[in-house]
Motif scaffolding. Structure first.
Motif, PDB file in Angstrom:
ATOM      1  N   SER A 272      40.147  38.371  20.976  1.00 10.98           N
ATOM      2  CA  SER A 272      40.191  37.761  19.643  1.00 10.98           C
ATOM      3  C   SER A 272      41.611  37.262  19.351  1.00 10.98           C
ATOM      4  O   SER A 272      42.573  38.041  19.386  1.00 10.98           O
ATOM      5  CB  SER A 272      39.772  38.779  18.584  1.00 10.98           C
ATOM      6  OG  SER A 272      38.425  39.143  18.743  1.00 10.98           O
ATOM      7  N   ALA A 273      41.710  35.973  19.038  1.00 14.32           N
ATOM      8  CA  ALA A 273      43.027  35.365  18.795  1.00 14.32           C
ATOM      9  C   ALA A 273      43.394  35.486  17.324  1.00 14.32           C
ATOM     10  O   ALA A 273      42.510  35.513  16.454  1.00 14.32           O
ATOM     11  CB  ALA A 273      42.991  33.892  19.199  1.00 14.32           C
ATOM     12  N   PRO A 274      44.708  35.567  17.000  1.00 13.97           N
ATOM     13  CA  PRO A 274      45.126  35.556  15.590  1.00 13.97           C
ATOM     14  C   PRO A 274      44.665  34.277  14.889  1.00 13.97           C
ATOM     15  O   PRO A 274      44.853  33.173  15.423  1.00 13.97           O
ATOM     16  CB  PRO A 274      46.653  35.621  15.684  1.00 13.97           C
ATOM     17  CG  PRO A 274      46.938  36.201  17.030  1.00 13.97           C
ATOM     18  CD  PRO A 274      45.830  35.700  17.918  1.00 13.97           C
ATOM     19  N   PHE A 307      50.287  40.598   6.925  1.00 16.28           N
ATOM     20  CA  PHE A 307      49.224  41.051   7.826  1.00 16.28           C
ATOM     21  C   PHE A 307      48.876  39.922   8.796  1.00 16.28           C
ATOM     22  O   PHE A 307      49.250  38.766   8.594  1.00 16.28           O
ATOM     23  CB  PHE A 307      47.970  41.481   7.057  1.00 16.28           C
ATOM     24  CG  PHE A 307      47.303  40.369   6.284  1.00 16.28           C
ATOM     25  CD1 PHE A 307      46.369  39.525   6.888  1.00 16.28           C
ATOM     26  CD2 PHE A 307      47.610  40.154   4.948  1.00 16.28           C
ATOM     27  CE1 PHE A 307      45.756  38.495   6.162  1.00 16.28           C
ATOM     28  CE2 PHE A 307      47.009  39.132   4.225  1.00 16.28           C
ATOM     29  CZ  PHE A 307      46.079  38.302   4.841  1.00 16.28           C
ATOM     30  N   THR A 308      48.153  40.282   9.842  1.00 13.10           N
ATOM     31  CA  THR A 308      47.604  39.311  10.789  1.00 13.10           C
ATOM     32  C   THR A 308      46.109  39.575  10.910  1.00 13.10           C
ATOM     33  O   THR A 308      45.686  40.728  11.080  1.00 13.10           O
ATOM     34  CB  THR A 308      48.269  39.433  12.171  1.00 13.10           C
ATOM     35  OG1 THR A 308      49.672  39.167  12.048  1.00 13.10           O
ATOM     36  CG2 THR A 308      47.661  38.442  13.157  1.00 13.10           C
ATOM     37  N   LEU A 309      45.312  38.519  10.816  1.00 12.42           N
ATOM     38  CA  LEU A 309      43.848  38.623  10.877  1.00 12.42           C
ATOM     39  C   LEU A 309      43.336  37.815  12.060  1.00 12.42           C
ATOM     40  O   LEU A 309      43.689  36.647  12.220  1.00 12.42           O
ATOM     41  CB  LEU A 309      43.228  38.100   9.571  1.00 12.42           C
ATOM     42  CG  LEU A 309      41.712  38.215   9.422  1.00 12.42           C
ATOM     43  CD1 LEU A 309      41.292  39.673   9.307  1.00 12.42           C
ATOM     44  CD2 LEU A 309      41.236  37.439   8.198  1.00 12.42           C
ATOM     45  N   ARG A 476      31.458  34.619  14.754  1.00 16.24           N
ATOM     46  CA  ARG A 476      32.830  35.127  14.895  1.00 16.24           C
ATOM     47  C   ARG A 476      33.660  34.808  13.639  1.00 16.24           C
ATOM     48  O   ARG A 476      34.808  34.381  13.706  1.00 16.24           O
ATOM     49  CB  ARG A 476      33.507  34.574  16.145  1.00 16.24           C
ATOM     50  CG  ARG A 476      32.882  35.051  17.443  1.00 16.24           C
ATOM     51  CD  ARG A 476      33.732  34.765  18.650  1.00 16.24           C
ATOM     52  NE  ARG A 476      34.889  35.645  18.714  1.00 16.24           N
ATOM     53  CZ  ARG A 476      36.139  35.202  18.904  1.00 16.24           C
ATOM     54  NH1 ARG A 476      36.389  33.909  19.006  1.00 16.24           N
ATOM     55  NH2 ARG A 476      37.134  36.054  18.969  1.00 16.24           N
ATOM     56  N   LEU A 477      33.052  35.031  12.497  1.00 15.06           N
ATOM     57  CA  LEU A 477      33.729  34.784  11.225  1.00 15.06           C
ATOM     58  C   LEU A 477      34.772  35.856  10.963  1.00 15.06           C
ATOM     59  O   LEU A 477      34.585  37.024  11.293  1.00 15.06           O
ATOM     60  CB  LEU A 477      32.711  34.809  10.071  1.00 15.06           C
ATOM     61  CG  LEU A 477      31.714  33.661   9.975  1.00 15.06           C
ATOM     62  CD1 LEU A 477      30.617  34.008   8.989  1.00 15.06           C
ATOM     63  CD2 LEU A 477      32.415  32.388   9.540  1.00 15.06           C
TER      64      LEU A 477
END
Length: 529
Positions: A272-274, A307-309, A476-477
């Protein structure tokens, strides 16, 4: 035996439309004694609010009629009472807290004027004496800096703060009977506990009866003496609260008790990429004073949030009302000004004007807390859901847009044949599905969900959570999930940020934070949930 404070005997309520009469409540019998709390529970559309509104005859007649039964207060029939008698009872001897504070509060009057009006009308108080009582009541329902907030208007308050003002407005009259229709829906767990304690104190102090309508069974367990369960307009079970929770008799009651949020978040893939990176986000609002409303200060409501999502991940934002959760969501959507760095899929968001943001709008969508307010009542479902396509994909033909609406309605569990209906013709859970469909039709990568399940009963809430997980796994939301319901957050979120007065109290992996909270405030929220 002494007569009950409120007695509802074999009540039937009917709606008449286009010459057809539809019974929505059938043979309902309930009673509330002085000093007692009766909780009325059931799904949306079960007849709870209709029954409560009937007590004060607040439903329009016609189309509403009462084919059978009676409602008595201190033995006096309310269905047979004239308007003058009812005016002497409404808001004075029987007060009501309504579910929708933004509808109930006057947007043109500040808080002091609206609260003083209650004391002036029902207790004949002068302004000087009334102000002291207003400030005391606002403080007791958890409004911080109450004296400064008296000049605020409803739109300047958070959803939870508006609900607390509505509760204060009802309690100022010191009623004999209080009808509370979902009064804690928009409140976080700490304020909820404060309100429940206040209601308990007033009940003992005034020997007040309380008819409490809710879908939150944990509140019922703590507050209620007796519980009545409604389904499809009928009472299917009634018992002492302790007995009902220990040994429910009706299958529907069992279903309600088993509908608490559960399960784990959707598994994340290793690659999963940022998707969204936020560094030192700050939001401040100007403080204006004087006749000319000059800016004299800035109120910092979100402080240094980072943060990073990743794609397919859910971040939960939790905290008290007014802690900055919804403000953070609006800042991420670039609907309000903010400072700090925000990078979405490699593209910086800060510094873009409205036109420059337009190409990114379809990739970042939002589902608001209250579908009643966010769905245009004058448009049917087809028009509501296709609206984004008209803006972002103007080359599509009407037939192509309609085909997309049919597809997305099926995906969120709505019958496409209902696309010609209007929002008022749907239940609360169905309206929230419409709002999700409107966001989903543009095939976004990120959806900001602002309390999307808070106004829903537990069974519908479970359906919406299952839907959100299914959609997340399929597309992949990424979600930013704003909520005060920690059970829901645990079930859906991979990481969590705990906010208090705009500051990050605790942050990290959701399971770790909930299982081993490092901060006292987080532990307090978990203990109260």
């Amino acid at each position: 035996m002494t007569q009950p404070l409120l007695a509802i005997d074999n009540l039937s309520v009917a709606f008449t439309a286009q010459g057809q009469q539809r019974i929505v409540v059938s043979d309902l019998s309930l009673q509330v004694d002085a000093g007692e709390t009766l909780a009325l529970v059931g799904e949306s559309g079960s007849g709870k609010s209709v029954s409560a509104l009937s007590v004060l005859r607040l439903l329009p007649s016609p189309p509403v009629s009462y084919p059978g039964g009676d409602i008595r207060f201190h033995g006096q029939s309310l269905l047979q009472a004239d308007e003058r008698t009812l005016r002497g009872i409404r808001g004075n001897r029987i007060a009501m807290i309504f579910q929708e504070p933004m509808v109930s509060l006057n947007p043109l009057h500040n808080l002091e004027k609206q609260l003083y009006e209650v004391l002036s009308l029902h207790r004949g108080m002068r302004k000087e004496a009334a102000r002291a009582e207003i400030l005391d009541c606002l403080d007791r329902v958890g409004i911080r800096r109450a004296r400064e907030r008296l000049t605020d208007y409803p739109h300047q308050l958070s959803g939870g703060e508006r609900q607390r003002v509505m509760i204060a407005m009802a309690l100022l009259t010191r009623p004999e009977l209080l009808i509370a229709d979902e009064p804690t829906t928009a409140l976080d767990v700490s304020v909820q506990a404060q309100i429940l304690q206040l209601l308990g104190e007033l009940k003992r102090e005034l020997n007040m009866g309380l008819l409490f309508i809710t879908h939150n069974l944990s509140i019922v367990r703590r507050l209620a003496d007796n519980v009545a369960v409604m389904q499809n307009g009928r009472r299917v079970e009634q018992n002492r609260a302790s007995a009902l929770f220990a040994s429910p008799q009706h299958p529907y009651t069992v279903k309600l008790l088993n509908s608490e949020p559960s399960g784990d978040p959707v598994p994340l893939t290793d690659n999963s990429a940022p998707l969204l990176r936020v560094e030192n986000l700050q939001v401040s609002f100007p403080v204006r004073r004087g006749i000319l409303r000059r800016i004299v200060d800035n109120n910092l409501v979100v402080k240094n949030l980072s943060f990073t999502l990743r794609a397919g991940e859910t971040l939960g934002l939790v905290g008290e009302s007014g802690s900055g959760k919804s403000t953070t969501g609006l800042a991420l959507l670039r609907l309000i000004a903010s400072q700090g760095e925000m990078v979405f899929d490699g593209e910086p968001l800060q510094g873009r004007n409205r036109q420059q943001m337009l190409p990114l709008r379809h990739r970042i969508q939002v589902v608001f807390q209250d579908p009643n307010s966010s769905l245009n009542p004058r448009l049917n479902v087809l028009q509501i859901v296709e609206e984004g396509l008209r803006v972002h994909q103007p080359t599509l033909t009407p037939a192509q847009r309609e085909a997309e609406v049919v597809r997305v309605m099926q995906e969120v569990g709505l019958d496409p044949e209902t696309r010609w209906r209007y929002p008022a013709e749907f239940s609360g859970g169905q309206r929230q599905r419409i709002a999700i469909a409107r966001a989903l039709i543009l095939k976004p990568q990120l959806i900001v969900l602002d309390e999307p399940t808070s106004s829903l009963d537990r069974t519908v809430q479970a359906q919406i959570l299952t839907l959100l997980k299914t959609l997340q796994q399929k597309h992949r939301l990424a979600y930013i999930f704003i909520s005060h319901d920690l059970h829901v957050v645990r079930s859906l979120c991979h990481q969590v940020i705990v906010l208090r007065q705009g500051e990050v109290v605790e942050q990290g992996d959701c399971r770790r934070v909930f299982d081993s909270p490092a901060q006292a405030y987080t532990r307090q929220l978990l203990e109260l949930s």
